[in-house]
Design a protein around this motif. Structure first.
Motif, PDB file in Angstrom:
ATOM      1  N   GLU A 195      55.122  24.753  40.875  1.00  0.00           N
ATOM      2  CA  GLU A 195      55.111  25.939  40.019  1.00  0.00           C
ATOM      3  C   GLU A 195      53.685  26.165  39.494  1.00  0.00           C
ATOM      4  OE1 GLU A 195      56.891  27.619  35.831  1.00  0.00           O
ATOM      5  OE2 GLU A 195      57.623  25.681  36.564  1.00  0.00           O
ATOM      6  N   ILE A 196      53.071  27.281  39.907  1.00  0.00           N
ATOM      7  CA  ILE A 196      51.710  27.584  39.430  1.00  0.00           C
ATOM      8  C   ILE A 196      51.835  28.358  38.116  1.00  0.00           C
ATOM      9  CG2 ILE A 196      49.491  28.660  39.981  1.00  0.00           C
ATOM     10  CD1 ILE A 196      50.173  28.394  42.939  1.00  0.00           C
ATOM     11  N   VAL A 197      51.352  27.736  37.033  1.00  0.00           N
ATOM     12  CA  VAL A 197      51.558  28.370  35.722  1.00  0.00           C
ATOM     13  C   VAL A 197      50.320  29.136  35.231  1.00  0.00           C
ATOM     14  CG1 VAL A 197      53.333  26.730  34.999  1.00  0.00           C
ATOM     15  CG2 VAL A 197      50.945  26.259  34.473  1.00  0.00           C
ATOM     16  N   GLY A 198      49.211  29.015  35.907  1.00  0.00           N
ATOM     17  CA  GLY A 198      48.035  29.776  35.462  1.00  0.00           C
ATOM     18  C   GLY A 198      46.877  29.644  36.440  1.00  0.00           C
ATOM     19  N   TYR A 199      45.921  30.561  36.272  1.00  0.00           N
ATOM     20  CA  TYR A 199      44.735  30.557  37.136  1.00  0.00           C
ATOM     21  C   TYR A 199      43.481  30.582  36.275  1.00  0.00           C
ATOM     22  CZ  TYR A 199      48.096  31.977  40.654  1.00  0.00           C
ATOM     23  OH  TYR A 199      49.176  32.028  41.488  1.00  0.00           O
ATOM     24  N   LEU A 200      42.455  29.858  36.743  1.00  0.00           N
ATOM     25  CA  LEU A 200      41.173  29.946  36.051  1.00  0.00           C
ATOM     26  C   LEU A 200      40.599  31.356  36.225  1.00  0.00           C
ATOM     27  CD1 LEU A 200      39.048  28.477  34.395  1.00  0.00           C
ATOM     28  CD2 LEU A 200      37.979  27.726  36.508  1.00  0.00           C
ATOM     29  N   GLU A 201      40.726  31.881  37.426  1.00  0.00           N
ATOM     30  CA  GLU A 201      40.372  33.292  37.662  1.00  0.00           C
ATOM     31  C   GLU A 201      41.621  34.106  37.362  1.00  0.00           C
ATOM     32  OE1 GLU A 201      37.293  33.613  41.458  1.00  0.00           O
ATOM     33  OE2 GLU A 201      39.393  34.052  41.734  1.00  0.00           O
ATOM     34  N   ASN A 202      41.634  34.772  36.210  1.00  0.00           N
ATOM     35  CA  ASN A 202      42.866  35.536  35.925  1.00  0.00           C
ATOM     36  C   ASN A 202      42.938  36.802  36.768  1.00  0.00           C
ATOM     37  OD1 ASN A 202      40.678  36.387  34.365  1.00  0.00           O
ATOM     38  ND2 ASN A 202      41.992  37.451  32.907  1.00  0.00           N
ATOM     39  N   ARG A 203      41.763  37.259  37.250  1.00  0.00           N
ATOM     40  CA  ARG A 203      41.742  38.360  38.217  1.00  0.00           C
ATOM     41  C   ARG A 203      40.970  37.865  39.429  1.00  0.00           C
ATOM     42  NH1 ARG A 203      39.397  42.762  34.227  1.00  0.00           N
ATOM     43  NH2 ARG A 203      38.398  40.863  33.527  1.00  0.00           N
ATOM     44  N   PRO A 204      41.558  37.951  40.622  1.00  0.00           N
ATOM     45  CA  PRO A 204      40.912  37.372  41.809  1.00  0.00           C
ATOM     46  C   PRO A 204      39.480  37.870  42.000  1.00  0.00           C
ATOM     47  CG  PRO A 204      43.104  38.215  42.344  1.00  0.00           C
ATOM     48  CD  PRO A 204      42.825  38.623  40.945  1.00  0.00           C
ATOM     49  N   GLY A 205      38.569  36.924  42.217  1.00  0.00           N
ATOM     50  CA  GLY A 205      37.178  37.281  42.494  1.00  0.00           C
ATOM     51  C   GLY A 205      36.352  37.616  41.277  1.00  0.00           C
ATOM     52  N   ILE A 206      36.962  37.593  40.083  1.00  0.00           N
ATOM     53  CA  ILE A 206      36.238  37.932  38.845  1.00  0.00           C
ATOM     54  C   ILE A 206      36.125  36.652  38.006  1.00  0.00           C
ATOM     55  CG2 ILE A 206      36.222  39.394  36.765  1.00  0.00           C
ATOM     56  CD1 ILE A 206      36.058  41.018  39.362  1.00  0.00           C
ATOM     57  N   PRO A 207      34.914  36.290  37.575  1.00  0.00           N
ATOM     58  CA  PRO A 207      34.797  35.058  36.778  1.00  0.00           C
ATOM     59  C   PRO A 207      35.565  35.179  35.458  1.00  0.00           C
ATOM     60  CG  PRO A 207      32.668  36.216  36.910  1.00  0.00           C
ATOM     61  CD  PRO A 207      33.622  36.955  37.790  1.00  0.00           C
ATOM     62  N   PRO A 208      36.133  34.081  34.975  1.00  0.00           N
ATOM     63  CA  PRO A 208      36.952  34.164  33.757  1.00  0.00           C
ATOM     64  C   PRO A 208      36.110  34.483  32.527  1.00  0.00           C
ATOM     65  CG  PRO A 208      36.634  31.880  34.434  1.00  0.00           C
ATOM     66  CD  PRO A 208      36.052  32.722  35.516  1.00  0.00           C
ATOM     67  N   SER A 209      36.651  35.298  31.665  1.00  0.00           N
ATOM     68  CA  SER A 209      35.976  35.592  30.398  1.00  0.00           C
ATOM     69  C   SER A 209      36.169  34.385  29.476  1.00  0.00           C
ATOM     70  CB  SER A 209      36.603  36.834  29.761  1.00  0.00           C
ATOM     71  OG  SER A 209      37.950  36.550  29.461  1.00  0.00           O
ATOM     72  N   PRO A 210      35.314  34.238  28.434  1.00  0.00           N
ATOM     73  CA  PRO A 210      35.508  33.126  27.484  1.00  0.00           C
ATOM     74  C   PRO A 210      36.899  33.148  26.856  1.00  0.00           C
ATOM     75  CG  PRO A 210      33.372  34.172  27.149  1.00  0.00           C
ATOM     76  CD  PRO A 210      34.102  35.008  28.154  1.00  0.00           C
TER      77      PRO A 210
END
Lengths: 297, 348
Positions: free
Chosen positions: A210-225
């Motif tokens: 079960e994948i509960v989250g992604y570091l990249e919340n939008r594919p190809g876009i670096p995560p915001s703080p």
């Protein structure tokens, strides 16, 4: 220079009479080799340690495609940034879209994450036709192998029996391995994990992760703080222990995020050849299952 | 008028086919994209007419398969009128409409060959075939503008290309065009223009390539009396040589990258020769830093450029640029770019 010409001269004899195939991904190349056997010569454009989303359309790749009989590609717009200019500059009429020498391997695959509402690029590098990483479920490789066998038989009808025999052999071997991998990974069912990018949906679906989250919340876009903070909170609150990232992503960023949690960061090959000693499709899953099992224990 | 006629003919070819074959179906619509370039300028010493913000260019691209035999590509651009534009240009609210490109590509050429017919950017060197939003800096180098003018040279005609069966990528291109690009040729002449380009790209490692190219172009003299009388009977000739080195960390999705591009251009009389060198370095996932030098040998004026670019995605960028020229002129630019729709992937 002399050596290059001698090699080319020898290669022309070696590959004489063989169908020339180029695959966009090493996984597809490996499956095509299994199905085509001695009757085909297969090469891959993308290496296993490269991100197929961001490959550059180097003219040397189009030179590879200039004389091939068949181009095999993943489809679902995974290669959208580079395949069209390569086909264009290859100037090989056989592999133009719609021709018999152009094979989209996503045909017949039960797709995940096919969007049902309108998409726009505020969601990042979205794939409007569905998640394209279907080769990370070995059950889909059976469909791909069948698709390739059918096309090879159409292009080279004389050897169709050989392709069918090779396919049957590949299917038997892979089905046995799937049973073995599923048995080995039984205890992974229900394991909650986080991931860097949406590479692992098909693997998770197959193994029951079960994948509960992604570091990249939008594919190809670096995560915001802000997203990074909520990612860390989710991981810590839900006591997630496994964090998957492909070898070609920003490993430093993944490491920093992992340090703020107590997860076990697993940097894994997403393609054949992604790490040393993973040189075939079977070895890829041997490696993935082994690493997942080690991290879960 | 000529441009308007040209686009009507091409559009009727594409949209006409779709309409008759599929009625109202959207599936046969061409891939459409729009690209906007906006620029803020400040010149020191001040040039009040130039300082401020303008729409540098709005570009629209249409691309579609026409039928089993052809593909069509059209690129239209709206931009402020250039100094050489005359009253015949169709202007709307101070903008000029240009058909930058509009051509048919064939599907039925033998292996290794390519052919296109229509209006296209002339395949001379590395910079001229670029659309404005692909320029490494906000404007073309002075050495390129000295020959081709403010915008890239395009002409109507045919282009035959062939990729040679060699162990490296090698391509030869021949063009025969109307000789109608006023900045280079005499548009009133009935003589055609001919061009050729030979380029070779070598993979020196998995991550690095070197490209060597040579270009040639000839056509009816069109210097509006600037050329001495004895040259008028001859054809205007232009020569170019280019060297490009590219490196990228191919093992990372968003790895570091470096591009070093050099180009020498001249005319047969040696009156318009110049050279530029551009170095671009991607030092972080979304940032590039660049430097450039361009020299027009005849005037002896050198141009030095520096730039910082923020590229959040492949569909937008913001660039800050400074330009210093030997005649003590400073120019500062801030440029933004966006692309929407289905924009074709760029060449390497």
């Amino acid at each position: 220079m002399k050596k290059i010409f001698i090699s080319l001269f020898l290669a022309s004899f070696l590959f004489a009479g063989k169908l020339e195939i180029v695959a966009t991904l090493p996984d597809l190349a490996d499956i095509a080799k299994s199905v085509g056997g001695e009757k085909v010569s297969v090469s891959s454009i993308c290496k296993g340690y490269q991100d197929p989303h961001y490959l550059q359309a180097k003219p040397s790749y189009s030179r590879k495609m200039r004389n091939v009989d068949l181009l095999i590609f993943n489809g679902l717009e995974l290669e959208i940034g580079w395949l069209a200019p390569l086909i264009n500059s290859a100037r090989n009429p056989k592999i133009k879209p719609g021709k018999f020498g152009s094979l989209d391997c996503s045909e017949g695959i039960p797709l995940l994450e096919v969007p049902h509402n309108e998409l726009d690029r505020s969601g990042g590098d979205v794939h409007p036709l569905g998640n394209p990483h279907y080769l990370l479920d070995p059950q889909n490789a059976l469909i791909v192998a069948q698709t390739i066998a059918t096309r090879l038989s159409q292009i080279d009808a004389e050897n169709s029996e050989i392709y069918q025999k090779n396919f049957d052999e590949f299917r038997r071997s892979l089905e046995l391995k799937i049973v073995e991998w599923e048995k080995q990974s039984e205890q992974l069912k229900g394991l909650q994990i986080v991931a860097y990018h949406k590479n692992w949906e098909y693997l998770a679906d197959w193994l029951g992760l079960e994948i509960v989250g992604y570091l990249e919340n939008r594919p190809g876009i670096p995560p915001s703080p802000k997203h990074l903070k909520s990612f860390v909170e989710i991981v810590n609150e839900q006591e997630i222990r496994v964090f998957l990232a492909a070898t070609f992503v920003d490993v430093n960023q993944a490491k920093k995020a992992a340090e703020r949690t107590e997860t076990n960061l697993l940097i894994l090959p997403a393609l054949v050849g992604g790490v040393q000693h993973v040189d075939s499709y079977f070895e890829l899953f041997d490696f993935l299952i082994q690493k997942l099992m080690e991290s879960a224990q | 008028m000529k441009h308007l006629f040209f686009i009507v003919v091409l559009c009727s070819a594409i949209f006409g086919q779709s309409a008759t074959a599929t009625g109202a179906s959207k599936t046969m619509n061409p891939a459409i994209s729009a690209n906007g370039l906006f620029i803020g300028r400040y010149f020191e010493p001040a040039l009040p007419a130039y300082n401020g913000f303008i729409l540098q260019e709005m570009e629209f691209q249409f691309s579609s398969v026409v039928d089993p035999y052809f593909q069509a590509d059209i690129t239209m651009a709206l931009h402020p009128p250039h100094s050489h534009d005359d009253e015949d240009e169709h202007e709307t609210h101070g903008m000029t409409v240009d058909i930058e490109e509009g051509f048919l590509k064939t599907f039925f050429m033998p292996r290794g060959f390519g052919f296109r017919f229509g209006k296209f950017l002339l395949p001379f060197g590395k910079h001229n075939p670029l659309h404005t939003h692909m320029y490494p800096f906000t404007h073309a180098p002075s050495s390129v503008m000295n020959i081709f003018g403010e915008h890239a040279a395009a002409d109507v005609g045919g282009e035959l290309s062939y990729s040679l069966p060699l162990p490296w990528y090698s391509e030869v291109i021949f063009t025969a065009t109307d000789g109608n690009y006023e900045h280079l040729f005499d548009a009133g002449s009935s003589d055609l223009a001919f061009g050729s380009r030979f380029s070779n790209l070598f993979d020196i490692s998995e991550s690095a390539t070197v490209e060597l190219g040579g270009s040639y172009l000839q056509g009816p003299h069109g210097e509006h009396g600037e050329i001495e009388e004895e040259h008028h009977e001859e054809m205007a000739q232009f020569f170019g040589a280019d060297l490009t080195f590219k490196w990228r960390d191919v093992r990372k999705s968003y790895g570091k990258a470096l591009i070093w591009q050099n180009e020498f251009l001249t005319d047969a009389e040696g009156e318009k020769d110049g050279f530029y060198s551009i170095l671009q370095f991607k030092f972080a996932r979304r940032f590039w830093i660049s430097g450039g030098w361009s020299s027009v040998f005849d005037s002896g004026v050198n141009e030095y450029k520096t730039q910082l670019a923020f590229v959040p995605s492949e569909f937008s960028f913001v660039r800050l640029e400074s330009v210093y020229t030997d005649d003590d002129q400073w120019k500062f630019f801030v440029q933004t770019n966006f692309t929407i729709g289905s924009h074709p992937a760029h060449k390497y």
